[in-house]
Motif scaffolding. Structure first.
Motif, PDB file in Angstrom:
ATOM      1  N   VAL A  80       0.753  -1.940   0.201  1.00  0.00           N
ATOM      2  CA  VAL A  80      -0.225   0.255   0.149  1.00  0.00           C
ATOM      3  C   VAL A  80       0.716   1.360   0.115  1.00  0.00           C
ATOM      4  O   VAL A  80       2.265   0.954   0.587  1.00  0.00           O
ATOM      5  N   GLY A  81       0.266   2.102  -0.256  1.00  0.00           N
ATOM      6  CA  GLY A  81       1.140   3.414   0.121  1.00  0.00           C
ATOM      7  C   GLY A  81       1.162   4.013  -1.549  1.00  0.00           C
ATOM      8  O   GLY A  81       0.551   3.758  -2.592  1.00  0.00           O
ATOM      9  N   PRO A  82       2.177   5.668  -1.257  1.00  0.00           N
ATOM     10  CA  PRO A  82       2.352   6.627  -2.637  1.00  0.00           C
ATOM     11  C   PRO A  82       2.688   5.469  -3.916  1.00  0.00           C
ATOM     12  O   PRO A  82       2.864   5.717  -4.927  1.00  0.00           O
ATOM     13  N   LEU A  83       3.663   4.350  -3.439  1.00  0.00           N
ATOM     14  CA  LEU A  83       3.678   3.832  -4.684  1.00  0.00           C
ATOM     15  C   LEU A  83       4.163   2.786  -5.194  1.00  0.00           C
ATOM     16  O   LEU A  83       3.846   2.373  -6.210  1.00  0.00           O
ATOM     17  N   THR A  84       2.725   1.955  -4.213  1.00  0.00           N
ATOM     18  CA  THR A  84       1.612   1.223  -5.266  1.00  0.00           C
ATOM     19  C   THR A  84       0.755   2.125  -6.333  1.00  0.00           C
ATOM     20  O   THR A  84       0.569   1.705  -6.834  1.00  0.00           O
ATOM     21  N   VAL A  85       0.289   3.383  -5.108  1.00  0.00           N
ATOM     22  CA  VAL A  85      -0.354   4.273  -6.953  1.00  0.00           C
ATOM     23  C   VAL A  85       0.183   4.411  -8.081  1.00  0.00           C
ATOM     24  O   VAL A  85      -0.342   5.084  -9.319  1.00  0.00           O
ATOM     25  N   GLY A  86       1.748   5.181  -7.620  1.00  0.00           N
ATOM     26  CA  GLY A  86       1.876   5.202  -8.732  1.00  0.00           C
ATOM     27  C   GLY A  86       2.641   4.445  -9.750  1.00  0.00           C
ATOM     28  O   GLY A  86       2.264   4.275 -11.048  1.00  0.00           O
ATOM     29  N   VAL A  87       2.706   2.816  -9.683  1.00  0.00           N
ATOM     30  CA  VAL A  87       2.678   2.135 -10.610  1.00  0.00           C
ATOM     31  C   VAL A  87       1.541   1.635 -11.282  1.00  0.00           C
ATOM     32  O   VAL A  87       1.508   2.219 -12.137  1.00  0.00           O
ATOM     33  N   LEU A  88       0.336   1.518 -10.534  1.00  0.00           N
ATOM     34  CA  LEU A  88      -0.881   1.391 -11.370  1.00  0.00           C
ATOM     35  C   LEU A  88      -1.555   2.361 -12.185  1.00  0.00           C
ATOM     36  O   LEU A  88      -2.293   2.490 -12.640  1.00  0.00           O
ATOM     37  N   ASN A  89      -1.094   3.795 -11.652  1.00  0.00           N
ATOM     38  CA  ASN A  89      -1.636   4.994 -12.328  1.00  0.00           C
ATOM     39  C   ASN A  89      -0.642   4.955 -13.689  1.00  0.00           C
ATOM     40  O   ASN A  89      -1.336   5.452 -14.649  1.00  0.00           O
ATOM     41  N   GLU A  90       0.377   3.832 -13.726  1.00  0.00           N
ATOM     42  CA  GLU A  90       0.803   3.986 -15.348  1.00  0.00           C
ATOM     43  C   GLU A  90       0.567   2.360 -16.198  1.00  0.00           C
ATOM     44  O   GLU A  90       0.819   2.360 -17.260  1.00  0.00           O
ATOM     45  N   VAL A  91      -0.372   2.047 -15.541  1.00  0.00           N
ATOM     46  CA  VAL A  91      -0.795   0.808 -16.726  1.00  0.00           C
ATOM     47  C   VAL A  91      -2.686   0.457 -16.713  1.00  0.00           C
ATOM     48  O   VAL A  91      -3.965   1.350 -16.014  1.00  0.00           O
ATOM     49  N   VAL A  92      -2.742  -0.017 -17.570  1.00  0.00           N
ATOM     50  CA  VAL A  92      -4.535   0.117 -18.282  1.00  0.00           C
ATOM     51  C   VAL A  92      -4.301  -2.013 -17.395  1.00  0.00           C
ATOM     52  O   VAL A  92      -4.087  -2.437 -18.273  1.00  0.00           O
ATOM     53  N   LEU A  93      -5.315  -2.267 -17.217  1.00  0.00           N
ATOM     54  CA  LEU A  93      -6.358  -3.200 -17.358  1.00  0.00           C
ATOM     55  C   LEU A  93      -7.265  -3.718 -17.780  1.00  0.00           C
ATOM     56  O   LEU A  93      -8.211  -2.759 -17.828  1.00  0.00           O
TER      57      LEU A  93
END
Length: 270
Positions: A170-183
């Motif tokens: 969890v946390g900002p690092l998790t958000v950063g990766v998910l914001n760069e992918v499309v599911l």
């Protein structure tokens, strides 16, 4: 009993005991020892266990999980749910999985499907890493550990801070990766489903990551046993209008199923 059901039961026994004996497993499943030997050989080929003389032992860290993962409640229901969800995933899909006991079972069902038959595995070229059967994006360390050794599954792990109770990052690092992918599809495990409040979980930091999984996906599948229907939890993930499909067990009350259908959610009770 189908091969998939046998494999699920064998892995469940292995998780509980740490090792399997061929003869004992044959009695437990009501099949011949020869069938169990073939099943263990194929599971070993997929690195889901390690063969020993007369049986098998758990592979590495795959089953060294907290007690909540080893002996989860409603285990058989969750395995049926997982098998149904695995059939809803198309070849080539990018699948998001959050953490939890039910999504862990979905990951295992996808691994079994990706294993294919012996002839299919022989035809597939391991060097062809450009065309995995599935791509799985997850913030759950235990799911990543189980799928990382599957050659036909491309695994993408988010960064973040690990929560030891659930293995979720969890946390900002998790958000950063998910914001760069499309599911293509997000498969979400939850702690509560309320017709008015929507999807919920116990921890607010996990809720925000699950919400982002839903936002990044074209289709959202919720997986939960019926005991969580109508239950509320502390942190809201999203409203039901973001959910496309809900897969649960056959104990789902008819009235609840009707309300979900009215909300334009496709309900599968397995």
């Amino acid at each position: 009993m189908s091969k998939h059901d046998r494999w699920s039961k064998l892995l469940e026994l292995l998780a509980a005991e740490g090792r399997l004996d061929v003869d004992a497993a044959a009695v437990a499943l009501g099949v011949s020892p020869a069938t169990i030997r073939r099943d263990l050989d194929e599971l070993a080929e997929q690195q889901m266990l390690v063969r020993t003389r007369g049986g098998a032992v758990a592979h590495g860290v795959s089953y060294e999980l907290p007690l909540r993962y080893k002996s989860s409640r409603h285990a058989s229901e969750k395995q049926r749910i997982a098998a149904a969800v695995a059939e809803m995933i198309a070849d080539g899909d990018v699948v998001g999985l959050n953490g939890g006991t039910t999504t862990t079972e979905v990951a295992r069902a996808l691994a079994l499907r990706a294993g294919g038959s012996r002839s299919e595995r022989q035809r597939w070229d391991p060097a062809d890493a450009t065309s995995p059967l599935f791509t799985v994006v997850t913030n759950a360390l235990n799911i990543a550990g189980e799928l990382a050794v599957r050659p036909r599954v491309k695994i993408v792990v988010t960064g973040g801070v690990a929560r030891p109770q659930t293995y979720e990052l969890v946390g900002p690092l998790t958000v950063g990766v998910l914001n760069e992918v499309v599911l293509d599809v997000a498969v979400l495990g939850v702690d509560g489903v309320d017709p008015e409040l929507g999807l919920m979980t116990h921890q607010e930091d996990e809720a925000s990551i699950s919400r982002l999984f839903a936002e990044r996906a074209r289709r959202v599948i919720v997986v939960t046993d019926s005991s969580k229907m109508g239950r509320r939890a502390f942190a809201k993930i999203c409203k039901l209008d973001r959910v496309d499909v809900l897969v649960t067990d056959s104990a789902l009350p008819g009235e609840t199923a009707a309300r979900l259908t009215e909300a334009r959610i496709t309900v599968h009770a397995v």
